[in-house]
Design an enzyme around this catalytic site. Structure first.
Site, PDB file in Angstrom:
ATOM      1  CB  THR A   1      46.532 -10.115 -17.190  1.00 51.37           C
ATOM      2  OG1 THR A   1      46.366 -11.532 -16.941  1.00 51.37           O
ATOM      3  CG2 THR A   1      47.458  -9.522 -16.259  1.00 51.37           C
TER       4      THR A   1
ATOM      5  CE  LYS B   1      48.830 -13.660 -15.237  1.00 49.15           C
ATOM      6  NZ  LYS B   1      48.203 -13.308 -16.338  1.00 49.15           N
TER       7      LYS B   1
ATOM      8  CE  LYS C   1      52.537  -6.773 -20.077  1.00 51.96           C
ATOM      9  NZ  LYS C   1      50.796  -7.204 -20.541  1.00 51.96           N
TER      10      LYS C   1
END
Lengths: 236, 236, 236, 236
Positions: A39, A112, A180
């Site tokens: 990611t 995502k 985050k």
């Protein structure tokens, strides 16, 4: 070997593997391919893609979603995406479903993040509901059972609800990582001029969980942000 | 007839059927039972239960959840609950699953509110996610497909997400009803001393949808609260 | 005596003085006046006004704002308002400034709520700012001094900021009262179809302060809602 | 000339003046001083300070607060701060009050952000209050007058409230700048592990004002974020 595939811990690792000494960039040959299933934030992905392209390489940003399901989403190079996702292709080993989300690594990163907004908000809402449930003198296991039997039932709430009822937060996906992702999503929404008040409120509760010393616990520990007695939270 | 069962539109109707001329209370006999499957606030339920008990009657508050699933939850009279939920019992015609949530009609009202918090927050979060998705240049149908394939997938998001992508909000469950439930839930949380910031933020978006003239549309229309151009919203 | 003036603790007391045995209503004569300087919710005020009017009486709802300043705001009966606010009139003993806000006691109640929204939000924001200030390694007294020297400076922030820096919360106006006013204001905004996200967030922090056992402390104690270690809060 | 003083539009300009060809850094001599009264983010300030120090120079980050008042806050070099703030010193021409907030340019940047949190939240709350005031059928000018007569009265609310009542938003300090400061403040609070829900809610309303096309209007235009009919907002 014409195709390299990597799945690394974070953007820093991704960049080091590409740009480091004897890294992917140094060894890139015309027509060879590099697939990153880590990611990676949209700017790092963009930078990697441009560097590899400049040496004739092909790049696919293919982040994998969740720990529980194997869904990979590809981007940038439609042809490469098609090659690796056909039956027997490289990515079919990684995930049972794939989506081509757009012509840039930024698209994969953003797609995502959209899932991460939902995940943070759903688990935050579940924590809020369980906290009120308990204060209201109801049985949280029963309310979870009702929830799971309803049109809202899903694997996420079943798993995270159980952790909240048991008060056990061994990490699967940590508070600090979920927070985050919400931070990045709020940053993106701000950039795009979209106010996102529900996510902002959820984000605040994950920050509070971090403040309570729970950053490395499973993100279901956001449940603790609703308690009055948090004196022992940090020590868990 | 020893058992009467009712499913009415709102607390006012429930009270009128019980307390009105020739109502349920007037006809109540010792040992007879009254089951209310309407959604009644906790104070109305309490009042009905006490009135019927004073005449020797038995009362079960058994609100039904969702429009799409048939889940009834009973309360107050454990024995009555057991009688009507056994195979072939009255409530087995109403719902395929039942829960006995506590000894008072307030318990049934509160349990249902817990589900409504989740429903309001999940659909609000979905609206927020779709709004950011569209501003980010991603395909919302694709993001919904990813969501539905993930551990977060559920029937609610599939149905409401489709409405949001199509921009069609024919009412199934209206904005004003979902917002009313969030208001009641926030009122309960306040009473219990639990801060509920995520639900409060979601509530604000449903109020905004009402302000845009969408109160009688399906609650998926909360998606509109995220748009800049709302000039035509009211006219839809 | 043709004019009675009262200042009572809460709506219940106001109603008891009017509707109780030998109360104001019982003794009301044609043309006599009753002025209530208590803070009364809009429905109680309306009820009192109608009852007194029905006996030929005159009524003025004249709530007083703040503890520190003497500002009374009158309503309902413009002529009565004028009589009692002219130099030497009854209300000139109560406050140095008066406003006629509208023809109904509801107007007076609502006007006062508007001030309470601002008060709750400003002090909540100050708590938030002081919490970040301290976490950032800055001197909160210095930041308060800057604030007071700026165009934002006012008596409220000077007084409440001092309490926050000293951590002393002897009650002047309690947490539970400020939170009650925010609750009423949010209820009104909801009724009017106006989303009020900033007030809703502030309200959540006052609820949290109540949860920490600080309901009877001065409302500056909302500062505590930002701390990780709240174990001792309740014991203060 | 041994001391140079600059006040520039943004961090980019500040850095270009220091690091550009024939810039401040190139001309820096041992013992000479550079004072930057621009508002510079903490990382830019740090970088400028270190570069100048490496050539023997002295640096003071002295951001000025507000447009209406002249308050400068200095940092980094206590001795330089003292020299320039004594009667007749350079900074006494800039502001009537000065504070030495700490040994690093980051301190000056953070102190200024603390004031900006308050400014954004107070004006956001004022917009919310005026919106509810108008929906409640009260006169906003009268409510503003009450506010200004109370312990909450300050120059900011008087000025911005007037703009809101008149609906005129000629820019003094723009929406996009106030929102940028709230974004930076929320980023700092997140980094420090402090949840800041009130500021997050206010931030959302300024983002919404930007979405309505009001980014370059005065930040009092956040009032528009509360309206249903925003169709013409962008055209103003």
């Amino acid at each position: 070997c014409k195709t390299t595939i990597a799945m690394l811990a974070d953007p820093a690792a991704s960049k080091s593997v590409v740009f480091g000494n004897d890294g992917v960039l140094a060894g890139m040959r015309d027509g060879h391919a590099y697939i990153d299933s880590s990611t990676v934030d949209e700017h790092s992905g963009q930078r990697i893609g441009e560097a590899l392209s400049s040496k004739g390489g092909r790049f696919l940003s293919a982040p994998v979603s969740g720990g529980w399901r194997d869904a990979a989403k590809g981007a940038l190079d439609r042809k490469l995406y098609d090659e690796v996702t056909v039956e027997g292709g490289l990515l079919t080993h990684l995930g049972h479903r794939h989506w081509f989300v757009g012509d840039s690594p930024a698209h994969a990163a953003r797609a995502k993040l959209m899932l991460q907004i939902m995940m943070g908000n759903i688990v935050g809402s579940l924590a809020e509901t369980i906290a009120v449930t308990q204060a209201a003198g109801l049985d949280p296991s029963q309310v979870l059972d009702m929830l799971n039997s309803s049109a809202m039932g899903n694997a996420l709430c079943a798993a995270k609800g159980k952790l909240m009822v048991e008060g056990k937060y061994d990490p699967n996906f940590q508070v600090y990582l979920q927070q985050k992702d919400l931070r990045l999503a709020l940053h993106l929404a701000d950039e795009l001029g979209v106010s996102a008040p529900i996510s902002a409120a959820a984000n605040g509760q994950y920050i509070r969980a971090r403040q309570l010393g729970l950053g490395n616990m499973d993100f279901a520990a956001v449940r603790k942000a609703y308690d009055a007695d948090t004196g022992t939270a940090a020590g868990e």
